[in-house]
Design an enzyme around this catalytic site. Sequence first.
Site, PDB file in Angstrom:
ATOM      1  N   HIS A 162      -0.114  -0.192   8.158  1.00 29.48           N
ATOM      2  CA  HIS A 162      -0.500  -1.292   9.044  1.00 29.48           C
ATOM      3  C   HIS A 162       0.734  -1.857   9.740  1.00 29.48           C
ATOM      4  O   HIS A 162       1.733  -2.186   9.092  1.00 29.48           O
ATOM      5  CB  HIS A 162      -1.211  -2.382   8.242  1.00 29.48           C
ATOM      6  N   GLU A 165       2.599  -5.064   8.856  1.00 28.33           N
ATOM      7  CA  GLU A 165       3.043  -5.082   7.458  1.00 28.33           C
ATOM      8  C   GLU A 165       4.334  -4.273   7.335  1.00 28.33           C
ATOM      9  O   GLU A 165       4.645  -3.697   6.280  1.00 28.33           O
ATOM     10  CB  GLU A 165       1.914  -4.535   6.568  1.00 28.33           C
ATOM     11  N   ASP A 255      -8.504   2.852   7.871  1.00 29.54           N
ATOM     12  CA  ASP A 255      -9.966   2.957   7.901  1.00 29.54           C
ATOM     13  C   ASP A 255     -10.385   4.323   8.443  1.00 29.54           C
ATOM     14  O   ASP A 255     -11.490   4.490   8.960  1.00 29.54           O
ATOM     15  CB  ASP A 255     -10.561   1.860   8.798  1.00 29.54           C
ATOM     16  N   HIS A 307       1.358  -2.176   1.200  1.00 27.01           N
ATOM     17  CA  HIS A 307       0.874  -3.048   2.262  1.00 27.01           C
ATOM     18  C   HIS A 307       1.371  -4.462   1.976  1.00 27.01           C
ATOM     19  O   HIS A 307       2.000  -4.709   0.953  1.00 27.01           O
ATOM     20  CB  HIS A 307      -0.666  -3.050   2.271  1.00 27.01           C
ATOM     21  N   TYR A 347     -13.703   0.678   2.090  1.00 26.19           N
ATOM     22  CA  TYR A 347     -13.814   2.137   2.048  1.00 26.19           C
ATOM     23  C   TYR A 347     -12.874   2.753   3.078  1.00 26.19           C
ATOM     24  O   TYR A 347     -12.260   2.058   3.876  1.00 26.19           O
ATOM     25  CB  TYR A 347     -15.263   2.571   2.358  1.00 26.19           C
ATOM     26  N   GLU A 366      -0.425  -4.668  -2.465  1.00 26.12           N
ATOM     27  CA  GLU A 366      -0.236  -5.713  -1.450  1.00 26.12           C
ATOM     28  C   GLU A 366       0.951  -6.566  -1.865  1.00 26.12           C
ATOM     29  O   GLU A 366       0.855  -7.403  -2.757  1.00 26.12           O
ATOM     30  CB  GLU A 366      -1.500  -6.572  -1.327  1.00 26.12           C
TER      31      GLU A 366
END
Length: 396
Positions: A162, A165, A255, A307, A347, A366
Amino acid sequence: MDVYVRGGDSIWYFSQLFKIPLQLINDSNRNINPQILSIGQLIQIPGYVVTNYQIRPGDSIWSIAQNRNLPLDAILLVNPGLSTNRLQIGQTISVPLRVTWRLVNGKQNYDYDTMRNDIRRLQTVYPFLQVSSIGKTVLDREIPEVLIGNGDKRVHFNGSFHANEWITTPITMTFLNDYLLSLTNQNTIRGIETSPLYTQTTLSIVPMVNPDGVNLVINGPPANEPWSSRVIEWNNGSSDFSGWKANIRGVDLNDQFPAKWDLERARNPKTPGPRDYGGESPLSEPEAIAMADLTRRRDFARVLAFHTQGEVIYWGFEDLEPPETEVLAMEFSRVSGYEPIQTIESYAGYKDWFIQDWRRPGFTIELGTGTNPLPLTQFDEIYEESLGIFLSALYL
Ligand SMILES: [Zn+2]
């Protein structure tokens, strides 16, 4: 550092002379047969650089060696043809210097070029690193993978799936640098000997899965059309990209994986944007394809995707994870203080797909707390929290 082989030299001798593990020297010179060296052949010694020194009155090779805690022959080796009893004042000689400092400075706006430069610098000082490209981004940037170690247990870390991030990239790069320092200087990290980790594991790191997105967040839109207009449009007309997680086509790379992708698609946006749009089909984006190909090729024993933020460790997917996953998650939690969470309604992530298709441990971790992109003022704290996770992912 390069040295040239003289009569009677051997890799074993260089290892003793420079106090660098034999295996690391062998792995820094993969293209040669360490049993058959020839005179004049170039050998790379990891963990050292060569500096220049200008001779001053009263200097001798002996005093220069002694002041640096080096054997005399270490200096002779990097100064072929030097006549030691005829040093001239003002003459410049080469002196080996053991690298004991970090080459990576993680506390900066760590964009793609910064990472590339740091990988190049690490590779120069630590030639036993193996660097290759796993594929190209939409904007034609190579996505590097770094391999370290010789072991059968293949462990994978990645950062910056991401875009906003991106602090996960300098965090993993700093761990890589500290691991290298520990290997060449034979120091422990948190009391852990790293040389067994080197022989037992092969660590694969993709520090920046999403370079186009990271550069968008840090440096703003690319100069070339159609991207510069498109990304602003997809960002609801704003030129503030701090909320951008996706790749440059507005697809959320986490995703994109074929693990109940339809369910994720159903609850998420249907058009490109800063986050959560999973594309028109699984693995439509080159960055996600590159990660899937790499994962199929390498046969990882476990994967850790870093992340931000939340200080949590996600470790399950649809009860498909093997039992040892929970043991690992508990240890990661113990060493970081982060909360282990088995599943949430989510998912199509990389770790979901890994668990589903391999039935091996996969984690989404995270790091830190706050609003993305997390500020660099949190760097040290986040690094301290994640260091134990990096290490235990290798030793457990
Ligand atoms: Zn994320």
